[in-house]
Write a protein that holds these residues in place. Structure first.
Motif, PDB file in Angstrom:
ATOM      1  N   PRO A 178      -3.035   4.980  -5.138  1.00 49.88           N
ATOM      2  CA  PRO A 178      -3.927   3.909  -4.143  1.00 49.88           C
ATOM      3  C   PRO A 178      -5.009   2.975  -4.891  1.00 49.88           C
ATOM      4  N   ALA A 198       0.963  -1.217   0.018  1.00 52.03           N
ATOM      5  CA  ALA A 198       0.002  -0.010   0.088  1.00 52.03           C
ATOM      6  C   ALA A 198       0.760   1.248   0.186  1.00 52.03           C
ATOM      7  N   ARG A 243      -0.014   0.555   5.896  1.00 50.43           N
ATOM      8  CA  ARG A 243       1.214   1.399   5.098  1.00 50.43           C
ATOM      9  C   ARG A 243       2.714   1.355   6.081  1.00 50.43           C
ATOM     10  N   ASP A 247      -1.359  -6.447   5.427  1.00 50.81           N
ATOM     11  CA  ASP A 247      -1.697  -5.897   4.155  1.00 50.81           C
ATOM     12  C   ASP A 247      -3.166  -6.289   3.496  1.00 50.81           C
ATOM     13  N   GLY A 264      -4.734  -3.047   4.701  1.00 41.76           N
ATOM     14  CA  GLY A 264      -4.084  -1.842   3.817  1.00 41.76           C
ATOM     15  C   GLY A 264      -3.025  -1.022   4.763  1.00 41.76           C
ATOM     16  N   VAL A 320      -3.680  -0.349  -6.014  1.00 37.16           N
ATOM     17  CA  VAL A 320      -3.334  -1.346  -4.936  1.00 37.16           C
ATOM     18  C   VAL A 320      -3.948  -2.493  -5.436  1.00 37.16           C
TER      19      VAL A 320
END
Length: 400
Positions: A278, A272, A306, A301, A304, A281
């Motif tokens: 975005p 991400a 980061r 993951d 999401g 992704v």
């Protein structure tokens, strides 16, 4: 060989020391902390995603980050003890979850007893020497490279593998396999396979000739870093010709073996954060579960998460975070429903694991990839601002 169950496994990859919030370094004399149980509360989340394999990072006694092992037969006291490991394996078995362990056999920590003795003596068959100095793995002072030509090292590694397979593991990820001569594994693995013919062995390969290494070493698989790099790089550059080139290579590779495919792991920037837009992704996630291979989801993951890996001491910490006691404590589901949807596609079409892929249409900003096996599926990706056929701007679509 392990092909039967591996065709249907989707791993959820965890770095246990980070996941459980363990101390960054072992402290001699400190009581055992029973943290492995923390993972049991997350097993139903693993199943809920559609995964059925738990790929564990290092769990053996080490000095700091787990890759400086000091005792290969003991669970890291920051994580627990044998009883905690047995309980975790039992909880996995009750849910039909396979278990993969991380074997750090290229190098060891300075506190590993045969290494410690060799360093004290200034010589010894367990250590690879560069003149009068021990050979350091990639220049790290705390990681001493083992002598893989030593019969004692070969016997020891086989014994370690067999011990933990007997305790319930289903296979091994072989850390830094790229740094080990394939002849070492070719000498070790037959002895292990004799006892555990269904065990799976995947070597960490970042570069090199994947197919040649697998065949010479007698491994089942390698980590597919080439495809990982092409995935995020082609999305960022809006250059799907790069992806198509990698897919051609991937098609040739998967005709011969099943590599471990991934978008993230404990060593790389989160997907991400790696994908600049975005909106793209989801394209990467769609590729992961559409393409042949053995997929792996790095914990977080799916939410999401980061994080950026940095080239400095402690630069991995951000991508190895502690997780709450239960998944319900994470209030933002992030990409969870997307992962569930795409893993669901994989489950309904298990032949995708060994599918033959073909690039049907290709331009800088759009591509159609077709997979054929017991059925036929197509994945269309559009990185552009205009519609591409039935795919909207910055969208992707699966169709039969």
């Amino acid at each position: 060989m392990s092909d039967g169950w591996v065709d249907h496994v989707i791993w959820w990859h965890v770095y246990p020391l980070g996941f459980t919030g363990a101390e960054p370094a072992a402290e001699p004399g400190r009581p055992v902390s029973h943290r492995l149980g923390h993972l049991e509360a997350w097993l139903d989340h693993l199943i809920g995603l559609g995964c059925n394999g738990l790929a564990l990072g290092p769990v053996f006694a080490s000095g700091t980050h787990g890759y400086d092992t000091v005792d290969y037969f003991r669970i890291d006291p920051r994580l627990g003890d044998d009883a905690d490991f047995d309980a975790l394996v039992k909880a996995c078995r009750e849910r039909g979850i396979r278990v993969l362990l991380d074997g750090v056999f290229n190098h060891a920590g300075r506190g590993f007893e045969p290494v410690r003795q060799a360093l004290e003596a200034g010589s010894g068959e367990w250590v690879r020497w560069s003149g009068e100095y021990p050979y350091l793995f990639e220049g790290h002072d705390g990681l001493i490279t083992l002598n893989h030509e030593s019969p004692a090292v070969r016997d020891f590694v086989a014994d370690v593998m067999i011990h933990w397979l007997e305790r319930g593991a289903d296979g091994w990820r072989l850390d830094a396999a790229y740094a080990v001569a394939p002849e070492f594994w070719a000498a070790v693995l037959p002895r292990v396979r004799e006892r555990f013919p269904d065990a799976w062995f995947v070597g960490e390969m970042i570069h090199g000739d994947y197919r040649d290494y697998v065949h010479r070493a007698g491994l089942d698989a390698v980590t597919q870093y080439e495809l990982w790099k092409a995935t995020w790089s082609s999305l960022n550059d809006r250059n799907l010709f790069e992806l198509a080139w990698a897919l051609d290579r991937h098609r040739e590779l998967t005709a011969d073996l099943l590599p471990l495919t991934f978008l993230g792991n404990h060593d790389v920037t989160r997907i991400a954060s790696r994908v600049a837009d975005p909106r793209h992704v989801g394209h990467a996630v769609a590729l992961l579960f559409f393409l042949p291979g053995v997929p792996s989801v790095y914990y977080g993951d799916e939410f999401g998460f980061r994080a950026v890996k940095e080239d400095r001491p402690g630069g991995d910490d951000a991508v190895r975070p502690a997780m709450p006691a239960r998944p319900e404590e994470i209030t933002d589901p992030g990409l969870t429903s997307l992962y569930q949807e795409l893993i669901g596609v994989r489950r309904r079409h298990p032949w995708l694991t060994r599918a033959a892929i073909t690039v049907e249409q290709l331009a800088n900003e759009h591509v159609v990839v077709t997979a054929e096996g017991e059925g036929r599926l197509s994945l269309a990706l559009n990185l552009g601002d205009e519609p591409f056929g039935a795919v909207g701007p910055h969208g992707w679509k699966l169709s039969e």
